[in-house]
Write a protein that holds these residues in place. Structure first.
Motif, short mmCIF file in Angstrom:
data_model
loop_
_atom_site.label_atom_id
_atom_site.label_comp_id
_atom_site.label_asym_id
_atom_site.label_seq_id
_atom_site.Cartn_x
_atom_site.Cartn_y
_atom_site.Cartn_z
N PRO A 48 0.62 -1.18 0.07
CA PRO A 48 -0.02 -0.09 -0.14
C PRO A 48 0.89 1.15 -0.03
CG PRO A 48 -0.13 -1.00 2.15
CD PRO A 48 0.61 -2.07 1.29
N ALA A 49 2.27 1.11 0.42
CA ALA A 49 2.77 2.29 0.42
C ALA A 49 3.41 2.77 -0.97
CB ALA A 49 4.21 2.05 1.38
N ILE A 50 3.31 1.81 -1.86
CA ILE A 50 3.85 1.97 -3.50
C ILE A 50 3.05 1.62 -4.25
CG2 ILE A 50 5.66 0.82 -4.81
CD1 ILE A 50 6.72 1.93 -2.27
N GLY A 51 1.89 1.04 -4.22
CA GLY A 51 1.12 0.73 -5.65
C GLY A 51 0.21 2.10 -5.59
N TYR A 52 0.23 2.40 -6.86
CA TYR A 52 -0.49 3.56 -7.10
C TYR A 52 -1.07 3.65 -8.76
CZ TYR A 52 -1.43 8.62 -5.98
OH TYR A 52 -2.07 9.80 -5.89
N ASP A 53 -1.94 2.54 -8.94
CA ASP A 53 -2.46 2.62 -10.27
C ASP A 53 -3.93 2.06 -10.29
OD1 ASP A 53 -2.33 -0.35 -11.07
OD2 ASP A 53 -0.25 0.01 -10.84
N TRP A 54 -4.58 2.41 -11.14
CA TRP A 54 -6.04 2.08 -11.16
C TRP A 54 -6.11 0.34 -11.10
CZ3 TRP A 54 -7.59 -1.23 -14.92
CH2 TRP A 54 -6.94 -1.22 -15.97
N VAL A 115 -0.17 1.52 13.72
CA VAL A 115 -0.44 2.73 13.01
C VAL A 115 0.74 3.79 12.83
CG1 VAL A 115 -2.01 5.15 12.96
CG2 VAL A 115 -2.71 2.72 13.61
N LYS A 116 1.69 4.10 13.97
CA LYS A 116 2.78 4.81 13.75
C LYS A 116 3.76 4.22 12.92
CE LYS A 116 6.37 7.25 16.51
NZ LYS A 116 6.48 8.07 15.36
N TYR A 117 4.01 3.07 13.07
CA TYR A 117 5.16 2.31 12.07
C TYR A 117 4.56 2.62 10.77
CZ TYR A 117 7.51 -1.21 9.35
OH TYR A 117 8.13 -1.82 8.20
N SER A 118 3.46 2.46 10.23
CA SER A 118 3.19 2.43 9.01
C SER A 118 3.06 3.97 8.33
CB SER A 118 1.30 1.94 8.92
OG SER A 118 1.28 0.88 9.44
N PHE A 179 -2.38 4.72 0.99
CA PHE A 179 -0.80 4.85 1.36
C PHE A 179 -0.96 5.04 2.97
CE2 PHE A 179 -0.81 7.23 -2.91
CZ PHE A 179 -0.01 6.27 -3.22
N ALA A 180 -2.18 5.19 3.58
CA ALA A 180 -2.19 5.33 5.00
C ALA A 180 -2.68 3.88 5.73
CB ALA A 180 -3.25 6.49 5.36
N SER A 181 -2.70 2.91 4.87
CA SER A 181 -2.78 1.85 5.37
C SER A 181 -2.22 1.19 6.41
CB SER A 181 -3.02 0.51 4.19
OG SER A 181 -3.92 0.98 3.21
N VAL A 182 -2.53 0.49 7.57
CA VAL A 182 -1.77 -0.12 8.57
C VAL A 182 -1.15 -1.20 8.05
CG1 VAL A 182 -1.87 -0.60 11.08
CG2 VAL A 182 -3.38 1.35 10.24
N VAL A 183 0.00 -1.52 8.41
CA VAL A 183 0.83 -2.78 8.11
C VAL A 183 1.47 -3.32 9.30
CG1 VAL A 183 1.02 -2.37 5.38
CG2 VAL A 183 2.74 -1.58 7.31
N LYS A 185 4.81 -4.33 11.16
CA LYS A 185 6.28 -4.06 11.11
C LYS A 185 6.90 -5.47 10.89
CE LYS A 185 10.18 -2.58 13.46
NZ LYS A 185 10.94 -1.83 14.49
N GLU A 186 6.39 -6.78 11.73
CA GLU A 186 7.17 -7.87 11.35
C GLU A 186 7.10 -8.41 10.01
OE1 GLU A 186 3.36 -9.05 13.24
OE2 GLU A 186 4.63 -7.49 13.30
N ALA A 187 5.87 -8.22 9.44
CA ALA A 187 5.53 -8.97 8.16
C ALA A 187 6.21 -8.05 7.27
CB ALA A 187 4.01 -8.98 7.88
N VAL A 188 6.39 -6.89 7.46
CA VAL A 188 7.39 -5.84 6.42
C VAL A 188 8.71 -6.33 6.44
CG1 VAL A 188 7.93 -3.76 5.83
CG2 VAL A 188 5.58 -4.04 6.30
N GLU A 189 9.23 -6.52 7.49
CA GLU A 189 10.57 -6.80 7.76
C GLU A 189 11.07 -8.28 7.52
OE1 GLU A 189 11.47 -5.90 11.71
OE2 GLU A 189 11.92 -3.57 11.42
N GLU A 190 10.21 -9.05 7.40
CA GLU A 190 10.29 -10.52 7.24
C GLU A 190 10.35 -10.73 5.57
OE1 GLU A 190 8.21 -15.10 7.25
OE2 GLU A 190 7.57 -13.33 8.52
N ALA A 191 9.42 -9.97 4.93
CA ALA A 191 9.56 -9.91 3.53
C ALA A 191 10.28 -8.99 2.71
CB ALA A 191 7.96 -9.55 3.00
N GLY A 192 10.77 -7.84 3.48
CA GLY A 192 11.85 -7.04 3.00
C GLY A 192 11.21 -6.50 1.41
N ALA A 193 12.15 -6.40 0.46
CA ALA A 193 11.60 -5.73 -0.79
C ALA A 193 10.43 -6.65 -1.33
CB ALA A 193 12.71 -5.83 -1.71
N ASP A 194 10.17 -7.89 -0.72
CA ASP A 194 8.90 -8.45 -1.43
C ASP A 194 7.66 -8.23 -0.60
OD1 ASP A 194 10.46 -9.75 -3.63
OD2 ASP A 194 11.17 -11.36 -2.14
#
Length: 537
Positions: A48-54, A115-118, A179-183, A185-194
């Motif tokens: 959600p921080a990156i995706g930006y197309d219809w 929320v803060k992390y996101s 872009f304001a979606s809540v994610v 932290k542990e899932a983001v860090e585990e997946a990294g760029a993926d």
């Protein structure tokens, strides 16, 4: 501080009727079933921080939630992950109370720390989010980085306080953006760029499968916090499907919604067939299709060249290519958007005048350049029409016919001299004139990976935009819209775009699809609000 649900000045300024914050799903809706959606291109990302197309916007919206949301099928705000919120008298402090017991897809309960992390993550320059500029009003944004935003504070596990550096009349809309979606932290860090391929959110669906180049499968989130939804058990997104083939499969009952819409070459045939036309849902949209001119690349750094290109394009002929499903655009804002400048004619279609401007710029013999375009019909044909118009004034434009993700990448990197925005053209994230400025014409969007593909940056206009969005008092609404009108007229004077047309939306659905028509032309969950549609048994 005043409760949001009371009649506060900010509440009135945002036109939030208290009774409109709830939504009653179709009483005839039945749970169960699987639907099939098709797209020509694969999905670029589900982060959600990156995706930006219809294409991925409504997918992401079904996987994630933000503090704020919209009533389905409308642009009316309602609380999301925030159960309630308060706004200070000066419009600078927003305190959100979170819903208890909301779980991420990995089973962990969401807290204010998430929320803060996101928000810290989306504004960190290392993330390269094209939506970072939306959060520019949050205190500490100018110093955003690994240390996070100073203006976002965790009060307790279910309370987060956000302090702004200036009043922002659009802030609640911003908190409803993907872009304001809540994610977690542990899932983001585990997946990294993926993480964009392994998304974890709190949304109505979870990603069950992604076979690159073939299909994605969303399955129902049984622990979803909104009672009764979603209705569907699963959604299959098939990619690599040509739009004409998708239409044929729809007619055979194999596809439920062709995600790329009705192929332009088949539009007249479909609309003239009563059986097929009955499956079409038509809706207006806050949309502008445009050509970006990269002002950092010669000769587009010359105003005369940009004005000449504006005068070279035959917009009426381009609209014929899409069967008249649009009106000519003369400014960035569409006519139905507040702040649209009535009576402004824009640049006339005048090839001879365009040639004179090129000569004034020292380019009487023209020049050679590149025009990037998404490779889904009708965009290549529109690009050819643009190419012919430019050739008529001496400009040789070589067409780069690419997948959507590649065009977006080139635009964000600033390597594309010209881009026809079709298939990626701007549809408002929320119904406010500021949304057509910050990400696609403001300085914040001109950075690496941003959506401002013209790389246009005018600090004076940016300052006016900040002034306009600081007018949160409803008594100054007319002044605010007048200022926004002046801003867009300032943009047109510098001509970083060629506004081409304002298009309507046509969505086709199978006979078995249920749910009110507004869900299939949802102004926010584009193209379809998957959380509330259902299958007739």
């Amino acid at each position: 501080m005043k409760k949001l649900l009371a009649s506060t000045a900010v509440l009135l300024a945002l036109a939030l009727p208290g009774a409109a914050q709830d939504y009653t799903p179709d009483p005839a809706a039945k749970p169960g079933g699987t639907i099939t959606i098709t797209y020509k291109d694969d999905v670029a990302t589900l982060d959600p921080a990156i995706g930006y197309d219809w294409q991925n916007w409504s997918m992401i919206k079904s996987l994630f939630d933000g503090l704020m949301d919209y009533v389905p099928g409308t642009t009316t705000l309602r609380p999301g992950l925030a159960e309630s919120y308060e706004i200070s008298e000066d419009g600078l402090v927003y305190t959100f109370k979170l819903r208890p017991g909301v779980k991420f897809h990995n089973g962990r309960e969401m807290t204010a720390e998430d929320v803060k992390y996101s928000l810290d993550r989306v504004t960190n320059p290392e993330t390269q989010s094209p939506g970072a500029g939306f959060f520019g009003a949050i205190a500490g944004f100018e110093n955003a980085g690994p240390g996070g935003l100073s203006g976002v504070e965790v009060v307790d596990p279910l309370t987060v306080r956000i302090t702004l550096s200036r009043p922002d009349a659009t802030f609640l809309h911003v908190m409803a953006l993907n872009f304001a979606s809540v994610v977690p932290k542990e899932a983001v860090e585990e997946a990294g760029a993926d993480f964009g391929k392994k998304p974890v959110g709190t949304g109505a669906y979870r990603l069950a499968e992604w076979t690159l180049g073939q299909r994605l499968v969303f399955e129902k989130n049984a622990d979803y916090w909104r009672p009764g939804v979603p209705f569907l058990d699963s959604i299959v997104f098939e990619v690599g499907q040509e739009p004409v083939v998708a239409l044929l499969r729809l007619q055979k009952g194999e596809v439920d919604v062709p995600g790329d819409g009705i192929p332009p070459a088949k539009f007249t045939e479909v609309m003239n067939d009563p059986a097929q036309a009955a499956r079409v849902v038509v809706g207006g949209q806050l949309h502008t299709g445009y050509i970006t001119l990269n002002v950092t690349l010669p000769p587009f750094d010359k105003l005369e060249v940009r004005k000449a290109i504006n005068m070279a394009i035959n917009k009426d002929r381009i609209i014929q290519i899409i069967n008249g499903r649009a009106v000519p655009a003369n400014q960035p804002l569409p006519p139905s958007m507040p702040g649209y400048t009535e009576g402004y004619a824009g640049y006339p279609y005048d090839p001879e005048g365009a040639k004179k401007l090129l000569a004034d710029a020292g380019l009487a013999d023209g020049f050679e350049t590149e025009l990037y375009v998404m490779n889904t019909d009708p965009n290549p044909r529109i690009a050819q029409a643009i190419q012919q118009d430019l050739a008529a004034i001496g400009i040789k434009a070589n067409i780069q016919n690419l997948a959507q993700a590649n065009v977006i990448e080139a635009g964000g990197a600033g390597t594309a001299p010209m881009i026809w925005s079709g298939g990626m053209a701007w549809i408002a994230d929320f119904p406010d004139p500021s949304n057509f400025y910050g990400p696609i014409l403001g300085c914040a969007g001109a950075g690496e990976g941003g959506w401002n593909w013209s790389k246009f940056c005018d600090p004076a206009l940016d300052a006016k935009a900040v002034e306009a969005d600081s007018m949160f008092d409803p008594a100054r609404s007319a002044d605010r819209l007048k200022l926004w009108s002046d801003i867009y007229m300032g943009v047109m004077e510098q001509a970083p775009w060629v506004p081409v047309f304002n298009e309507e939306r046509y969505t086709m659905k199978s006979e078995r699809m249920g749910g009110e028509d507004a869900l299939y032309v949802d102004p926010v969950s584009i193209p379809v609000n998957y959380d509330y549609v259902w299958v007739k048994q």
